[in-house]
Design an enzyme around this catalytic site. Structure first.
Site, PDB file in Angstrom:
ATOM      1  N   ARG A 111     -12.564  -5.481   5.816  1.00 56.16           N
ATOM      2  CA  ARG A 111     -13.223  -5.311   4.573  1.00 56.16           C
ATOM      3  C   ARG A 111     -13.378  -6.803   3.959  1.00 56.16           C
ATOM      4  O   ARG A 111     -12.229  -7.137   3.363  1.00 56.16           O
ATOM      5  CB  ARG A 111     -12.785  -4.432   3.792  1.00 56.16           C
ATOM      6  CG  ARG A 111     -13.364  -3.964   2.400  1.00 56.16           C
ATOM      7  CD  ARG A 111     -12.662  -4.461   1.344  1.00 56.16           C
ATOM      8  NE  ARG A 111     -13.217  -3.904   0.174  1.00 56.16           N
ATOM      9  CZ  ARG A 111     -12.872  -4.279  -1.268  1.00 56.16           C
ATOM     10  NH1 ARG A 111     -12.171  -5.243  -1.442  1.00 56.16           N
ATOM     11  NH2 ARG A 111     -13.291  -3.815  -2.454  1.00 56.16           N
TER      12      ARG A 111
ATOM     13  N   ASP B 147     -13.796  -8.665   0.495  1.00 59.82           N
ATOM     14  CA  ASP B 147     -13.961  -8.432  -1.032  1.00 59.82           C
ATOM     15  C   ASP B 147     -14.799  -9.388  -1.779  1.00 59.82           C
ATOM     16  O   ASP B 147     -14.882 -10.715  -1.399  1.00 59.82           O
ATOM     17  CB  ASP B 147     -12.435  -9.179  -1.682  1.00 59.82           C
ATOM     18  CG  ASP B 147     -12.129  -8.551  -2.984  1.00 59.82           C
ATOM     19  OD1 ASP B 147     -12.204  -7.536  -3.540  1.00 59.82           O
ATOM     20  OD2 ASP B 147     -12.330  -9.769  -3.647  1.00 59.82           O
TER      21      ASP B 147
ATOM     22  N   GLU C 114     -17.608  -5.512   0.083  1.00 58.58           N
ATOM     23  CA  GLU C 114     -17.603  -5.152  -0.999  1.00 58.58           C
ATOM     24  C   GLU C 114     -18.820  -6.149  -1.795  1.00 58.58           C
ATOM     25  O   GLU C 114     -18.530  -7.504  -1.839  1.00 58.58           O
ATOM     26  CB  GLU C 114     -16.298  -5.530  -1.832  1.00 58.58           C
ATOM     27  CG  GLU C 114     -16.541  -4.788  -3.461  1.00 58.58           C
ATOM     28  CD  GLU C 114     -15.329  -5.302  -4.297  1.00 58.58           C
ATOM     29  OE1 GLU C 114     -15.383  -4.425  -5.422  1.00 58.58           O
ATOM     30  OE2 GLU C 114     -14.677  -6.061  -3.709  1.00 58.58           O
TER      31      GLU C 114
ATOM     32  N   HIS D 170     -19.730   6.604  -5.961  1.00 55.41           N
ATOM     33  CA  HIS D 170     -18.559   6.636  -6.822  1.00 55.41           C
ATOM     34  C   HIS D 170     -18.804   6.854  -8.534  1.00 55.41           C
ATOM     35  O   HIS D 170     -18.610   7.633  -9.074  1.00 55.41           O
ATOM     36  CB  HIS D 170     -17.421   5.748  -6.729  1.00 55.41           C
ATOM     37  CG  HIS D 170     -16.400   5.702  -7.763  1.00 55.41           C
ATOM     38  ND1 HIS D 170     -16.552   5.308  -9.131  1.00 55.41           N
ATOM     39  CD2 HIS D 170     -15.209   6.404  -7.835  1.00 55.41           C
ATOM     40  CE1 HIS D 170     -15.420   5.337  -9.674  1.00 55.41           C
ATOM     41  NE2 HIS D 170     -14.601   6.389  -8.975  1.00 55.41           N
TER      42      HIS D 170
ATOM     43  N   HIS E 174      -8.286   1.568  -4.623  1.00 59.84           N
ATOM     44  CA  HIS E 174      -7.511   0.737  -5.565  1.00 59.84           C
ATOM     45  C   HIS E 174      -8.140   0.273  -6.897  1.00 59.84           C
ATOM     46  O   HIS E 174      -7.523   0.301  -7.864  1.00 59.84           O
ATOM     47  CB  HIS E 174      -6.922  -0.321  -4.685  1.00 59.84           C
ATOM     48  CG  HIS E 174      -7.923  -1.276  -4.714  1.00 59.84           C
ATOM     49  ND1 HIS E 174      -8.730  -1.499  -3.401  1.00 59.84           N
ATOM     50  CD2 HIS E 174      -8.121  -2.630  -5.391  1.00 59.84           C
ATOM     51  CE1 HIS E 174      -9.511  -2.523  -3.699  1.00 59.84           C
ATOM     52  NE2 HIS E 174      -9.104  -3.311  -4.896  1.00 59.84           N
ATOM     53  N   ASP E 175      -9.506  -0.108  -6.752  1.00 57.90           N
ATOM     54  CA  ASP E 175     -10.148  -0.649  -7.861  1.00 57.90           C
ATOM     55  C   ASP E 175     -10.239   0.554  -8.850  1.00 57.90           C
ATOM     56  O   ASP E 175     -10.196   0.611 -10.014  1.00 57.90           O
ATOM     57  CB  ASP E 175     -11.346  -1.112  -7.435  1.00 57.90           C
ATOM     58  CG  ASP E 175     -11.423  -2.554  -7.283  1.00 57.90           C
ATOM     59  OD1 ASP E 175     -10.591  -3.256  -7.773  1.00 57.90           O
ATOM     60  OD2 ASP E 175     -12.228  -2.923  -6.328  1.00 57.90           O
ATOM     61  N   GLN E 176     -10.716   1.692  -8.535  1.00 57.30           N
ATOM     62  CA  GLN E 176     -11.480   2.715  -9.267  1.00 57.30           C
ATOM     63  C   GLN E 176     -10.070   3.627  -9.804  1.00 57.30           C
ATOM     64  O   GLN E 176     -10.278   4.202 -11.110  1.00 57.30           O
ATOM     65  CB  GLN E 176     -12.259   3.624  -8.681  1.00 57.30           C
ATOM     66  CG  GLN E 176     -13.363   3.156  -7.744  1.00 57.30           C
ATOM     67  CD  GLN E 176     -14.202   2.329  -8.685  1.00 57.30           C
ATOM     68  OE1 GLN E 176     -14.153   2.298 -10.146  1.00 57.30           O
ATOM     69  NE2 GLN E 176     -15.189   1.567  -8.163  1.00 57.30           N
TER      70      GLN E 176
ATOM     71  N   GLY F 223      -6.447   1.918 -10.124  1.00 55.18           N
ATOM     72  CA  GLY F 223      -5.707   0.784 -10.586  1.00 55.18           C
ATOM     73  C   GLY F 223      -6.295   0.089 -11.804  1.00 55.18           C
ATOM     74  O   GLY F 223      -5.629  -0.548 -12.570  1.00 55.18           O
ATOM     75  N   ASN F 224      -7.645  -0.293 -11.885  1.00 52.71           N
ATOM     76  CA  ASN F 224      -8.282  -0.840 -12.886  1.00 52.71           C
ATOM     77  C   ASN F 224      -8.503   0.088 -14.193  1.00 52.71           C
ATOM     78  O   ASN F 224      -9.080  -0.532 -15.206  1.00 52.71           O
ATOM     79  CB  ASN F 224      -9.658  -1.372 -12.431  1.00 52.71           C
ATOM     80  CG  ASN F 224      -9.303  -2.587 -11.841  1.00 52.71           C
ATOM     81  OD1 ASN F 224      -8.373  -3.606 -11.769  1.00 52.71           O
ATOM     82  ND2 ASN F 224     -10.090  -3.139 -10.864  1.00 52.71           N
TER      83      ASN F 224
END
Length: 601
Positions: free
Chosen positions: A266, A268, A301, A324, A390-392, A394-395
């Site tokens: 993947r 980034d 991404e 999302h 992790h982004d949605q 953890g951010n």
């Protein structure tokens, strides 16, 4: 200079991939060192014990020397008074500023030598963070549990060497080196080997758009690695016009795939890579290099929604942030930050997403930026969808999961859409048991950098209503505090508790349906369109490989919706036991999803 072959070879049961840069064993006790330093006039390699060997200058800024040393040797490069690790180091003797280590990649003996991977459409991806699970050995112990759940691929957040021992991985500065706090290269291979013996693929998240803020010495001896005329959020852009730079990252991708036997990558934030031709070149070389018959999958991404890169020739799929970003505010009623681009006419946007893939296909965002390309001709498998990652999670300032933000019935309905649509589903660690633990942003930087990161993190949220006051911003966890990392470690013991076991049962049930009914029919599945039934209620249809039709009705509103006659196919799933009878009476119940399969006669 010794010639470097580019062929992957199985040697005494192991695999080796020879890269242009770095330390390569040419025999048991001899190593070739190859280093690109176009800004340097002279370079030496300094071996453990103090031996210093001048390197021979070659064309285009390359330096090389062959030395009498073998695996386990620690070394650095010296440019004038500066000692630096190898930017193509395979392993470090500690952290990013420590010596690099010569590695023999053939010492690990693989058990799963017959493994060829699985087709892309069989991917059910489980994203996880290696450090929060105790390193590679901790993840390896988790593999049987995930396989039993129905997961067919695990995706590791970046694991290249980063400063300190706690980090998401996006601050990596030595892309070839396995993070020392996670384990050794052989530990990583053992994890991948074990996954393969359980029929589980392993994907890796790689970062080719920037280097972290601590431990990157490239500016000191390879100024041409960067271009000052283009800047990204992390500083000067990487200069992909340079052949050595392109080779550095292509070799890195092939190292993971050929030597470590990852099943996919993947990439980034490729929207921060200014040379789109490089993305095509890299994918083409990967696909022409991998052994015939072996399944290798490549994901992007990409905020640019570049549909022309997708569909298999170059990249299998893109992380579908649009999917999302429209469903999350429907579940939570949030309308700040990037969600503002998705809340106006949200139902129509969801219809477009389910029917065509991308929501933004050339339209302008709220910042006036044109984004996206037409995507309706792509297969459903070109989109990796997720409710959380992790982004949605953890951010967010406090790292909340959807179990703390959304009504449970609505979340279960959205989960049915996630796991039973023909798009490729991705789960985030702990999601399958309805974890309520946070996943926070964490680092382990030096004191000076830690203060900058902490202040920068808190200022990111100053435009959000709750964080306009300094008092509230001070409540945001300090990324560098050990507690922030400890609070993010998933507690798998919760999964056996009654309220969490119900979530596990739901995920297992939905994944059993996906394996049994959808896997044989998913290859090449395409959307046939979607329509709005009412506000926050939609119906979507997909044509499957055998001519069958999959139909999903989703109602994320708090009210039942009047609908027409129900589909005639087999009802595969109802997220609410009362929803199916109500549907026969012409109502689509609130907070529910219904899934039918109309099989080809």
């Amino acid at each position: 200079m010794t010639d470097i072959s580019r062929d992957a070879a199985a040697v005494t049961g192991g695999y080796a991939w020879q890269t242009r840069a770095g330390a390569t064993l040419v025999s048991k006790d001899r190593t070739l060192f190859h280093f690109w330093a176009p800004s340097a006039d002279a370079v030496s390699v300094v071996l453990e014990g103090g031996m210093t060997l001048p390197m021979e200058a070659e064309q285009d800024g390359w330096f090389a020397v062959e030395a009498q040393c073998g695996a386990g040797t620690r070394y650095r490069y010296q440019i004038e008074d500066l000692l630096v690790p190898d930017p193509a180091s395979r392993a470090q003797a500690g952290d990013v500023h420590e010596p690099s280590i010569v590695i023999d990649p053939t010492t690990y003996h693989w058990r799963s030598v017959e493994w060829q991977g699985r087709p892309w459409h069989e991917s059910v991806i489980y994203e996880l963070h290696v450090g929060t699970l105790g390193g590679f050995s901790g993840v390896e112990k988790l593999v049987p549990r995930l396989a039993a759940l129905g997961v067919t691929a695990i995706e590791l957040m970046p694991l290249s060497e980063f400063p300190g021992g706690r980090n998401w991985g996006y601050d990596g500065v030595l892309p070839y080196a396995v993070e020392a706090s996670y384990g050794t290269p052989d530990d990583l291979k053992s994890l991948i080997d074990t996954a393969h013996t359980h029929g589980v693929m392993v994907y890796l998240d790689v970062v080719y758009n920037h280097f972290g803020p601590d431990g990157n010495y490239l500016h000191a001896y390879a100024e041409r690695f960067f271009r000052e005329d283009i800047h990204t959020p992390w500083g000067a852009a990487i200069d992909f016009r340079q052949d050595a730079v392109r080779r550095y990252f292509i070799d890195n991708s092939l190292l993971w795939l050929m030597e470590y036997r990852f099943d996919g990558l993947r990439f980034d934030a490729v929207h921060a890579i200014n040379d789109k031709g490089f993305l095509e070149e890299m994918a083409e070389e990967i696909r022409s290099t991998v052994e015939p018959g072996r399944h290798i999958h490549l994901m992007l991404e990409n905020e640019d929604n570049t549909a022309t890169l997708l569909g298999g020739k170059h990249y299998n799929a893109q992380w579908a942030d649009d999917w999302h970003n429209v469903i999350h505010p429907m579940l939570t009623d949030e309308n700040e930050g990037y969600y503002q681009d998705f809340t106006e006419d949200a139902t129509a946007k969801l219809v477009r997403c389910l029917g065509e893939g991308f929501i933004y296909q050339g339209e302008q965002t709220r910042h006036g930026k044109t984004r996206g390309e037409p995507s309706k001709d792509l297969p459903a498998s070109a989109f990796v969808i997720f409710l959380q990652n992790h982004d949605q999670v953890g951010n967010r300032a406090f790292g909340e999961r959807l179990t703390r933000l959304a009504p449970e019935p609505a979340l279960k309905a959205a989960t049915a859409l996630l796991l039973l649509s023909p798009m490729i589903p991705l789960l985030f660690i702990g999601e399958e048991w309805g974890s309520r633990q946070p996943f926070l942003f964490f680092t382990s930087h030096n004191d000076e950098l830690a203060e900058l990161v902490r202040d920068g993190r808190r200022n990111e949220f100053k435009d959000f209503d709750f964080f306009t006051s300094e008092e509230h911003r001070q409540q945001i966890p300090d990324p560098n505090a050990p507690k922030t990392f400890e609070d993010s470690k998933p507690n798998f013991g919760e999964a056996d508790q009654p309220d969490h076991a119900a979530w596990v049962g739901l995920y297992r049930e939905l994944l059993e349906i996906r394996h049994r009914e959808l896997f044989p029919r998913l290859e090449g599945a395409r959307a046939e369109g979607a329509e709005a039934l009412a506000e926050r209620a939609v119906r979507a249809r997909w044509r499957l490989a055998d001519g069958s039709r999959l139909i999903i009705e989703l109602n994320l509103s708090e009210n039942a919706v009047q609908v027409d006659e129900a589909p005639q196919g087999e009802l595969l799933h109802s997220s609410d036991a009362a929803a199916a009878p109500a549907r026969q009476d012409g109502q689509l119940a609130a907070h529910c999803a219904l899934v039918w399969l109309e099989k080809q006669a």
